[in-house]
Design a protein around this motif. Structure first.
Motif, PDB file in Angstrom:
ATOM      1  N   GLU A  39       2.153  28.960  72.323  1.00  0.00           N
ATOM      2  CA  GLU A  39       3.409  29.725  72.282  1.00  0.00           C
ATOM      3  C   GLU A  39       4.590  28.955  72.866  1.00  0.00           C
ATOM      4  OE1 GLU A  39       1.935  33.403  74.062  1.00  0.00           O
ATOM      5  OE2 GLU A  39       2.330  34.384  72.132  1.00  0.00           O
ATOM      6  N   LYS A  40       4.331  27.961  73.687  1.00  0.00           N
ATOM      7  CA  LYS A  40       5.421  27.113  74.199  1.00  0.00           C
ATOM      8  C   LYS A  40       6.021  26.273  73.074  1.00  0.00           C
ATOM      9  CE  LYS A  40       4.000  26.381  78.975  1.00  0.00           C
ATOM     10  NZ  LYS A  40       3.530  25.367  79.940  1.00  0.00           N
ATOM     11  N   GLU A  41       5.211  25.974  72.081  1.00  0.00           N
ATOM     12  CA  GLU A  41       5.635  25.077  71.005  1.00  0.00           C
ATOM     13  C   GLU A  41       6.078  25.787  69.739  1.00  0.00           C
ATOM     14  OE1 GLU A  41       6.065  21.936  71.648  1.00  0.00           O
ATOM     15  OE2 GLU A  41       5.225  22.246  73.649  1.00  0.00           O
ATOM     16  N   ARG A  42       5.531  26.976  69.490  1.00  0.00           N
ATOM     17  CA  ARG A  42       5.869  27.684  68.256  1.00  0.00           C
ATOM     18  C   ARG A  42       5.404  29.124  68.317  1.00  0.00           C
ATOM     19  NH1 ARG A  42       2.298  24.801  63.749  1.00  0.00           N
ATOM     20  NH2 ARG A  42       3.609  26.065  62.432  1.00  0.00           N
ATOM     21  N   SER A  43       5.887  29.922  67.383  1.00  0.00           N
ATOM     22  CA  SER A  43       5.472  31.310  67.289  1.00  0.00           C
ATOM     23  C   SER A  43       4.060  31.377  66.695  1.00  0.00           C
ATOM     24  CB  SER A  43       6.442  32.065  66.378  1.00  0.00           C
ATOM     25  OG  SER A  43       5.893  33.287  65.974  1.00  0.00           O
ATOM     26  N   LEU A  44       3.257  32.286  67.203  1.00  0.00           N
ATOM     27  CA  LEU A  44       1.905  32.446  66.656  1.00  0.00           C
ATOM     28  C   LEU A  44       1.945  32.904  65.199  1.00  0.00           C
ATOM     29  CD1 LEU A  44       0.020  34.085  69.658  1.00  0.00           C
ATOM     30  CD2 LEU A  44      -0.030  31.703  68.929  1.00  0.00           C
ATOM     31  N   ALA A  45       3.050  33.535  64.801  1.00  0.00           N
ATOM     32  CA  ALA A  45       3.183  33.996  63.421  1.00  0.00           C
ATOM     33  C   ALA A  45       3.312  32.833  62.434  1.00  0.00           C
ATOM     34  CB  ALA A  45       4.392  34.924  63.298  1.00  0.00           C
ATOM     35  N   GLU A  46       3.614  31.648  62.925  1.00  0.00           N
ATOM     36  CA  GLU A  46       3.811  30.483  62.058  1.00  0.00           C
ATOM     37  C   GLU A  46       2.532  29.714  61.775  1.00  0.00           C
ATOM     38  OE1 GLU A  46       6.521  28.179  64.378  1.00  0.00           O
ATOM     39  OE2 GLU A  46       8.262  29.330  63.740  1.00  0.00           O
ATOM     40  N   VAL A  47       1.438  30.109  62.379  1.00  0.00           N
ATOM     41  CA  VAL A  47       0.203  29.343  62.276  1.00  0.00           C
ATOM     42  C   VAL A  47      -0.968  30.295  62.038  1.00  0.00           C
ATOM     43  CG1 VAL A  47      -0.254  29.363  64.762  1.00  0.00           C
ATOM     44  CG2 VAL A  47      -1.105  27.477  63.393  1.00  0.00           C
ATOM     45  N   ILE A  48      -1.974  29.810  61.341  1.00  0.00           N
ATOM     46  CA  ILE A  48      -3.216  30.582  61.206  1.00  0.00           C
ATOM     47  C   ILE A  48      -4.020  30.312  62.472  1.00  0.00           C
ATOM     48  CG2 ILE A  48      -5.357  30.872  59.904  1.00  0.00           C
ATOM     49  CD1 ILE A  48      -3.722  29.904  57.422  1.00  0.00           C
ATOM     50  N   LEU A  49      -4.271  31.350  63.216  1.00  0.00           N
ATOM     51  CA  LEU A  49      -4.963  31.235  64.493  1.00  0.00           C
ATOM     52  C   LEU A  49      -6.385  31.769  64.342  1.00  0.00           C
ATOM     53  CD1 LEU A  49      -4.601  30.520  67.521  1.00  0.00           C
ATOM     54  CD2 LEU A  49      -3.867  32.888  67.867  1.00  0.00           C
ATOM     55  N   VAL A  50      -7.345  30.987  64.825  1.00  0.00           N
ATOM     56  CA  VAL A  50      -8.754  31.356  64.714  1.00  0.00           C
ATOM     57  C   VAL A  50      -9.401  31.283  66.088  1.00  0.00           C
ATOM     58  CG1 VAL A  50     -10.979  30.805  63.640  1.00  0.00           C
ATOM     59  CG2 VAL A  50      -8.845  30.335  62.401  1.00  0.00           C
ATOM     60  N   TYR A  51     -10.087  32.336  66.468  1.00  0.00           N
ATOM     61  CA  TYR A  51     -10.913  32.343  67.677  1.00  0.00           C
ATOM     62  C   TYR A  51     -12.355  32.203  67.183  1.00  0.00           C
ATOM     63  CZ  TYR A  51      -7.123  34.936  70.114  1.00  0.00           C
ATOM     64  OH  TYR A  51      -5.943  35.355  70.659  1.00  0.00           O
ATOM     65  N   ALA A  52     -13.058  31.188  67.641  1.00  0.00           N
ATOM     66  CA  ALA A  52     -14.432  30.969  67.209  1.00  0.00           C
ATOM     67  C   ALA A  52     -15.349  30.868  68.425  1.00  0.00           C
ATOM     68  CB  ALA A  52     -14.528  29.701  66.369  1.00  0.00           C
ATOM     69  N   GLY A  53     -16.229  31.839  68.545  1.00  0.00           N
ATOM     70  CA  GLY A  53     -17.237  31.803  69.600  1.00  0.00           C
ATOM     71  C   GLY A  53     -18.407  30.959  69.117  1.00  0.00           C
ATOM     72  N   ALA A  54     -18.669  29.848  69.780  1.00  0.00           N
ATOM     73  CA  ALA A  54     -19.753  28.943  69.378  1.00  0.00           C
ATOM     74  C   ALA A  54     -21.055  29.315  70.094  1.00  0.00           C
ATOM     75  CB  ALA A  54     -19.372  27.506  69.709  1.00  0.00           C
ATOM     76  N   LYS A  55     -22.148  28.873  69.534  1.00  0.00           N
ATOM     77  CA  LYS A  55     -23.500  29.069  70.078  1.00  0.00           C
ATOM     78  C   LYS A  55     -23.945  30.540  70.030  1.00  0.00           C
ATOM     79  CE  LYS A  55     -23.066  25.091  73.102  1.00  0.00           C
ATOM     80  NZ  LYS A  55     -23.198  24.571  74.462  1.00  0.00           N
ATOM     81  N   ALA A  56     -23.541  31.232  68.981  1.00  0.00           N
ATOM     82  CA  ALA A  56     -23.915  32.636  68.826  1.00  0.00           C
ATOM     83  C   ALA A  56     -25.435  32.821  68.762  1.00  0.00           C
ATOM     84  CB  ALA A  56     -23.259  33.219  67.580  1.00  0.00           C
ATOM     85  N   ASP A  57     -26.152  31.762  68.435  1.00  0.00           N
ATOM     86  CA  ASP A  57     -27.614  31.837  68.352  1.00  0.00           C
ATOM     87  C   ASP A  57     -28.279  31.931  69.730  1.00  0.00           C
ATOM     88  OD1 ASP A  57     -28.616  28.655  68.907  1.00  0.00           O
ATOM     89  OD2 ASP A  57     -26.571  28.962  68.221  1.00  0.00           O
ATOM     90  N   LEU A  58     -27.537  31.661  70.787  1.00  0.00           N
ATOM     91  CA  LEU A  58     -28.108  31.668  72.143  1.00  0.00           C
ATOM     92  C   LEU A  58     -27.930  33.028  72.815  1.00  0.00           C
ATOM     93  CD1 LEU A  58     -26.967  28.143  73.386  1.00  0.00           C
ATOM     94  CD2 LEU A  58     -29.173  28.818  72.428  1.00  0.00           C
ATOM     95  N   GLU A  59     -28.351  34.055  72.137  1.00  0.00           N
ATOM     96  CA  GLU A  59     -28.193  35.434  72.620  1.00  0.00           C
ATOM     97  C   GLU A  59     -28.709  35.635  74.048  1.00  0.00           C
ATOM     98  OE1 GLU A  59     -26.643  39.083  72.494  1.00  0.00           O
ATOM     99  OE2 GLU A  59     -26.512  37.730  70.783  1.00  0.00           O
ATOM    100  N   PRO A  60     -29.880  35.127  74.403  1.00  0.00           N
ATOM    101  CA  PRO A  60     -30.361  35.357  75.768  1.00  0.00           C
ATOM    102  C   PRO A  60     -29.484  34.721  76.856  1.00  0.00           C
ATOM    103  CG  PRO A  60     -32.152  34.535  74.377  1.00  0.00           C
ATOM    104  CD  PRO A  60     -30.879  34.433  73.593  1.00  0.00           C
ATOM    105  N   GLU A  61     -28.818  33.627  76.534  1.00  0.00           N
ATOM    106  CA  GLU A  61     -27.968  32.938  77.519  1.00  0.00           C
ATOM    107  C   GLU A  61     -26.510  33.357  77.451  1.00  0.00           C
ATOM    108  OE1 GLU A  61     -29.553  29.742  75.514  1.00  0.00           O
ATOM    109  OE2 GLU A  61     -31.284  30.878  76.190  1.00  0.00           O
ATOM    110  N   LYS A  62     -26.203  34.299  76.579  1.00  0.00           N
ATOM    111  CA  LYS A  62     -24.821  34.710  76.354  1.00  0.00           C
ATOM    112  C   LYS A  62     -24.212  35.295  77.631  1.00  0.00           C
ATOM    113  CE  LYS A  62     -22.535  36.709  72.393  1.00  0.00           C
ATOM    114  NZ  LYS A  62     -22.696  37.562  71.233  1.00  0.00           N
ATOM    115  N   LEU A  63     -23.072  34.741  78.043  1.00  0.00           N
ATOM    116  CA  LEU A  63     -22.376  35.225  79.233  1.00  0.00           C
ATOM    117  C   LEU A  63     -21.123  36.021  78.883  1.00  0.00           C
ATOM    118  CD1 LEU A  63     -22.662  32.130  81.602  1.00  0.00           C
ATOM    119  CD2 LEU A  63     -24.015  34.237  81.628  1.00  0.00           C
TER     120      LEU A  63
END
Length: 129
Positions: A39-63
């Motif tokens: 947000e310091k550099e540009r509006s979030l509306a100007e970019v496609i923003l993706v949140y990706a949670g990695a290691k979804a297969d590690l359910e027992p270790e999920k914090l």
């Protein structure tokens, strides 16, 4: 050294993928720091923003518990962002992530091509001379 080039990358990006490790709560909480940096550099509306949670297969270790993930997904949606949990190991949601990004990019790409085509219309074709 690399940190100093973030602003340049942020300003020129069409897509920004923020990846966190579902087994590392600190990486999940750092997402908001990254959002602030963007947000310091540009509006979030100007970019496609993706949140990706990695290691979804590690359910027992999920914090990062499910409720936190749901809240983050709601926050992402308010920002127009994409939210997916993925696993490189199992392939879970990996194709979906890239297909979703491609679908969001496609309308922008078509608009850019039309704009370029409109600008070039009426200009002499270099092959004509």
């Amino acid at each position: 050294m690399f940190r100093s080039s973030y602003p340049e990358y942020i300003r020129s990006a069409d897509v920004i993928v923020l990846v966190y490790d579902v087994t590392n709560k600190d990486s999940f909480e750092a997402i908001e720091d990254w959002i602030a940096l963007i947000e310091k550099e540009r509006s979030l509306a100007e970019v496609i923003l993706v949140y990706a949670g990695a290691k979804a297969d590690l359910e027992p270790e999920k914090l990062v518990d499910r409720q936190e993930g749901i809240r983050r997904k709601e926050t992402a949606a308010k920002r127009g962002a994409i939210f997916l949990e993925t696993s490189a190991k199992t392939g879970e949601n990996c194709k979906e992530l890239f297909h979703t990004i491609a679908r969001k990019l496609a309308p922008a790409e078509v608009a850019d091509q039309k704009e370029t085509s409109d600008l070039l219309e009426g200009e002499p074709n270099s092959l004509d001379t």
